[in-house]
Design a protein around this motif. Structure first.
Motif, mmCIF file in Angstrom:
data_model
loop_
_atom_site.group_PDB
_atom_site.id
_atom_site.type_symbol
_atom_site.label_atom_id
_atom_site.label_comp_id
_atom_site.label_asym_id
_atom_site.label_seq_id
_atom_site.Cartn_x
_atom_site.Cartn_y
_atom_site.Cartn_z
ATOM 1 N N LYS A 64 0.781 -1.073 -0.089
ATOM 2 C CA LYS A 64 0.062 0.012 0.237
ATOM 3 C C LYS A 64 0.891 1.235 0.078
ATOM 4 C CE LYS A 64 -3.910 -2.223 2.713
ATOM 5 N NZ LYS A 64 -4.535 -2.165 3.831
ATOM 6 N N PRO A 65 0.779 2.155 -0.835
ATOM 7 C CA PRO A 65 1.364 3.466 -0.996
ATOM 8 C C PRO A 65 1.269 4.066 0.104
ATOM 9 C CG PRO A 65 0.569 3.179 -3.008
ATOM 10 C CD PRO A 65 -0.096 2.099 -2.130
ATOM 11 N N GLY A 66 2.252 4.740 0.692
ATOM 12 C CA GLY A 66 2.106 5.840 2.047
ATOM 13 C C GLY A 66 2.188 4.865 3.234
ATOM 14 N N SER A 67 2.351 3.567 3.300
ATOM 15 C CA SER A 67 2.326 2.699 4.634
ATOM 16 C C SER A 67 3.835 2.805 5.158
ATOM 17 C CB SER A 67 1.902 1.282 4.231
ATOM 18 O OG SER A 67 2.596 0.780 3.153
ATOM 19 N N ILE A 68 3.691 2.524 6.402
ATOM 20 C CA ILE A 68 4.889 2.595 7.247
ATOM 21 C C ILE A 68 4.785 1.270 8.196
ATOM 22 C CG2 ILE A 68 5.893 3.660 9.212
ATOM 23 C CD1 ILE A 68 5.317 6.377 8.250
ATOM 24 N N SER A 69 6.013 0.623 8.263
ATOM 25 C CA SER A 69 6.105 -0.443 9.159
ATOM 26 C C SER A 69 7.146 -0.332 10.441
ATOM 27 C CB SER A 69 6.727 -1.741 8.663
ATOM 28 O OG SER A 69 6.670 -2.955 9.440
ATOM 29 N N ASP A 70 6.873 -0.501 11.494
ATOM 30 C CA ASP A 70 7.724 -0.514 12.546
ATOM 31 C C ASP A 70 8.163 -1.897 13.337
ATOM 32 O OD1 ASP A 70 8.053 2.357 12.802
ATOM 33 O OD2 ASP A 70 6.237 2.590 13.889
ATOM 34 N N ALA A 89 5.697 -13.720 14.733
ATOM 35 C CA ALA A 89 5.322 -13.764 13.052
ATOM 36 C C ALA A 89 3.888 -14.213 12.998
ATOM 37 C CB ALA A 89 6.187 -14.547 12.546
ATOM 38 N N ASP A 90 3.220 -14.885 13.854
ATOM 39 C CA ASP A 90 1.794 -15.162 13.898
ATOM 40 C C ASP A 90 0.855 -14.325 14.655
ATOM 41 O OD1 ASP A 90 2.354 -15.823 16.381
ATOM 42 O OD2 ASP A 90 1.614 -17.782 16.183
ATOM 43 N N ASP A 91 1.379 -13.164 15.151
ATOM 44 C CA ASP A 91 0.439 -12.254 15.765
ATOM 45 C C ASP A 91 -0.308 -11.404 14.727
ATOM 46 O OD1 ASP A 91 1.239 -12.713 18.248
ATOM 47 O OD2 ASP A 91 2.635 -11.117 18.703
ATOM 48 N N PRO A 92 -1.532 -11.125 14.882
ATOM 49 C CA PRO A 92 -2.265 -10.459 14.049
ATOM 50 C C PRO A 92 -1.727 -8.996 13.909
ATOM 51 C CG PRO A 92 -3.738 -10.756 15.904
ATOM 52 C CD PRO A 92 -2.385 -11.372 16.252
ATOM 53 N N GLU A 93 -1.936 -8.351 12.767
ATOM 54 C CA GLU A 93 -1.623 -6.973 12.462
ATOM 55 C C GLU A 93 -2.700 -6.065 12.868
ATOM 56 O OE1 GLU A 93 1.426 -5.930 11.655
ATOM 57 O OE2 GLU A 93 2.342 -7.993 10.782
ATOM 58 N N HIS A 94 -2.501 -4.886 13.609
ATOM 59 C CA HIS A 94 -3.329 -4.081 13.836
ATOM 60 C C HIS A 94 -2.952 -2.730 13.066
ATOM 61 C CE1 HIS A 94 -5.760 -6.862 16.178
ATOM 62 N NE2 HIS A 94 -4.878 -7.022 16.828
ATOM 63 N N PRO A 95 -3.107 -2.472 11.950
ATOM 64 C CA PRO A 95 -2.614 -1.386 11.291
ATOM 65 C C PRO A 95 -3.541 0.056 11.862
ATOM 66 C CG PRO A 95 -3.652 -2.349 9.713
ATOM 67 C CD PRO A 95 -3.687 -3.372 10.855
ATOM 68 N N PRO A 140 2.233 -1.343 13.590
ATOM 69 C CA PRO A 140 3.227 -1.373 14.718
ATOM 70 C C PRO A 140 3.707 -2.442 14.893
ATOM 71 C CG PRO A 140 0.986 -0.454 15.364
ATOM 72 C CD PRO A 140 1.059 -1.103 14.116
ATOM 73 N N ALA A 141 4.960 -2.718 15.683
ATOM 74 C CA ALA A 141 5.657 -4.008 15.689
ATOM 75 C C ALA A 141 4.785 -4.934 16.372
ATOM 76 C CB ALA A 141 7.046 -3.679 16.535
ATOM 77 N N VAL A 142 5.115 -6.224 16.317
ATOM 78 C CA VAL A 142 4.575 -7.019 16.939
ATOM 79 C C VAL A 142 5.401 -8.312 17.510
ATOM 80 C CG1 VAL A 142 2.190 -7.074 15.560
ATOM 81 C CG2 VAL A 142 4.020 -8.684 14.770
ATOM 82 N N ALA A 163 2.811 -9.677 6.668
ATOM 83 C CA ALA A 163 1.876 -8.949 6.132
ATOM 84 C C ALA A 163 1.692 -7.484 6.302
ATOM 85 C CB ALA A 163 0.497 -9.349 6.574
ATOM 86 N N ASP A 164 2.889 -6.983 7.104
ATOM 87 C CA ASP A 164 2.929 -5.654 7.308
ATOM 88 C C ASP A 164 3.685 -4.863 6.150
ATOM 89 O OD1 ASP A 164 5.078 -7.316 8.189
ATOM 90 O OD2 ASP A 164 6.200 -5.344 8.791
#
Length: 479
Positions: A381-387, A456-462, A451-453, A429-430
């Motif tokens: 996704k354009p404009g996304s950020i991962s921590d 690896a199997d933790d759900p993402e909560h963007p 945000p960091a999780v 998935a991030d």
């Protein structure tokens, strides 16, 4: 208002206007979501995240323009200091060793070169690994995945490097040969930034060396066919390798503060280097890639840095990156802490007490520091950020997974060296956060933050930000 440069805007209009994508031929995991099938990795030099992505320097293209087209990884780390140990870790999973932490001033074979635990190799001296040490390039060969290394300026001075032998500076046997670690006005290529030259498993194979070419290509020579460059290979998807490594020269990769030769500015009197020069390089190369049929189909551009560099005023190749700001209060050395940290439970390896230890005359903590990274793909996704924290070993594991390497390696599942470390997280998935592959328009950086999780199997909560950048969550703001 924010305005993209004309070069990237034209390419991005193609990228954003594709509508429904073609079906990718390269699924990641069986019937799971599709992921990129063509990758271009561009690796730059010696800058912390703070130096590159916060507005301290003259690099508006990388800092402001490109994050709107992809994802900024704010917690991407190098694995050591100086340069060469990072390149070796990236493609083989080998941890830093004494000579490659010193950029291997003498190009010679690793001694004793015997096997150690966790897929590592005992390397008390030397930097060229024995043939039993495999690389990502060998893994791609075994999977019949086409790959290529493009090295800017390689072969400009045949007395410095062997253009038809992977770009090596000479034979590494016995005492070896001096490694030309610096640029000249005629030839700004340096072997220490070309990962192919450090492994007998690559340099002893003529078929592999035929895949290591000058970025600009090379006409046919007596006894040698022509070598195609990046621009020619990009014309058709059928001529574009699926994995592409791009090594800019010592000017274009932001290494030298003052370039010995051309910095692509178009002004022969302008030799400014640092992030100014790398911006000029990216402005030329990134739109070429984005407009190519292979990228439009299922491509991914990755812009990485090898390591974060310590205090600006201590080392000459960082000077270009703290001067020239309109806000003079920014002209101070500020990135020390980001230069000497590690992530992802990085291990020291059998050859050093700590990766990056005692670099720059400092008793540093392990690792290569926070560099940040930027990825662009229709699967992002354009404009996304991962921590989420990642490092060079994470990158290697991710490339092995992406190209379907599932057997062999240190763990028996296709991961080399420390890319096989228990719990090491590959890109998740991030990163591949647009699995439909539907092309999307540019967006302000920080529109979506992952945000960091912990696992690896933790759900993402963007986190979706209606006004990205205003709260510090984004790096590139509209103007």
């Amino acid at each position: 208002m924010f305005r993209a440069s004309a070069a990237v805007a034209g390419a991005a209009l193609v990228f954003a206007g594709l509508g429904a994508p073609q079906a990718s031929a390269h699924p990641a995991h069986g019937n799971g979501p599709k992921k990129p099938g063509h990758v271009w990795t561009i690796i730059l030099e010696n800058k912390s995240y703070e130096a590159t992505f916060t507005g301290l320097n003259q690099n508006s293209y990388l800092w402001q323009t490109l994050p709107r087209y992809g994802e900024l990884l704010r917690q991407y780390y190098g694995t050591g200091h100086y340069s060469l140990d990072n390149y070796i870790s990236l493609v083989s999973g080998q941890a830093p060793a004494p000579d490659n932490q010193d950029d291997c001033p003498q190009y010679k074979d690793v001694k004793p070169g015997t096997a150690a635990a966790d897929g590592q190799t005992l390397a008390s001296s030397g930097c060229v690994y024995p043939s039993r040490v495999k690389t990502l390039f060998n893994q791609l060969d075994a999977k019949h995945v086409p790959w290529k290394v493009y090295a800017q300026d390689m072969g400009n001075d045949p007395n410095r490097e062997k253009v038809y032998q992977c770009g090596i500076p000479g034979s590494p046997s016995g005492p070896g040969v001096p490694d030309p670690g610096g640029a000249t006005a005629k030839d700004q290529y340096v072997p220490k930034h070309n990962p192919a030259v450090w492994f007998h498993s690559v340099i002893d194979n003529p078929k592999d060396c035929a895949r290591v070419a000058p970025l600009e290509g090379r006409p046919a020579q007596a006894g040698h066919p022509a070598l195609t460059g990046l621009a020619q290979d990009l014309k058709k998807e059928s001529t574009t390798p699926r994995f592409n490594w791009i090594t800019p020269n010592n000017c274009s990769d932001a290494h030298d503060a003052t370039c010995k030769g051309d910095n692509l500015s178009g002004d022969p009197k302008n030799h400014q280097g640092g992030l100014y020069a790398s911006d000029k390089f990216l402005e030329k190369v990134v739109p070429q890639i984005m407009a190519s049929p292979a990228f439009q189909h299922d491509g991914m551009i990755q812009i990485l840095f090898d390591e974060a560099f310590p205090p600006y005023k201590m080392y000459g190749n960082s000077i270009a990156d703290y001067t020239g700001n309109k806000d003079k209060s920014l002209n101070t050395p500020t990135d020390t802490a980001q230069s000497v940290v590690a992530c992802c439970n990085e291990l020291p390896g059998p050859n050093t007490t700590q990766p990056g230890f005692q670099a720059f005359g400092q008793d540093t903590t392990p690792g290569g520091g926070i560099t940040g990274a930027l990825f662009i793909s229709r699967f992002i996704k354009p404009g996304s950020i991962s921590d989420q924290p990642y490092n060079h070993y994470s990158w290697l594991r991710s490339m092995e997974d992406l190209f379907g390497v599932e057997h062999g390696g240190t763990d028996g599942h296709g991961h080399l060296g420390y890319a096989a470390a228990d719990g090491l997280r590959p890109f998740g998935a991030d990163v591949y956060n647009n699995p439909s592959g539907r092309a999307l328009p540019p967006a302000p950086s920080g529109s979506v933050v992952y945000p960091a999780v912990a696992r690896a199997d933790d759900p993402e909560h963007p986190v979706v930000n209606p006004s990205p950048g205003k709260d510090g969550s984004g790096s590139a703001q509209s103007r």
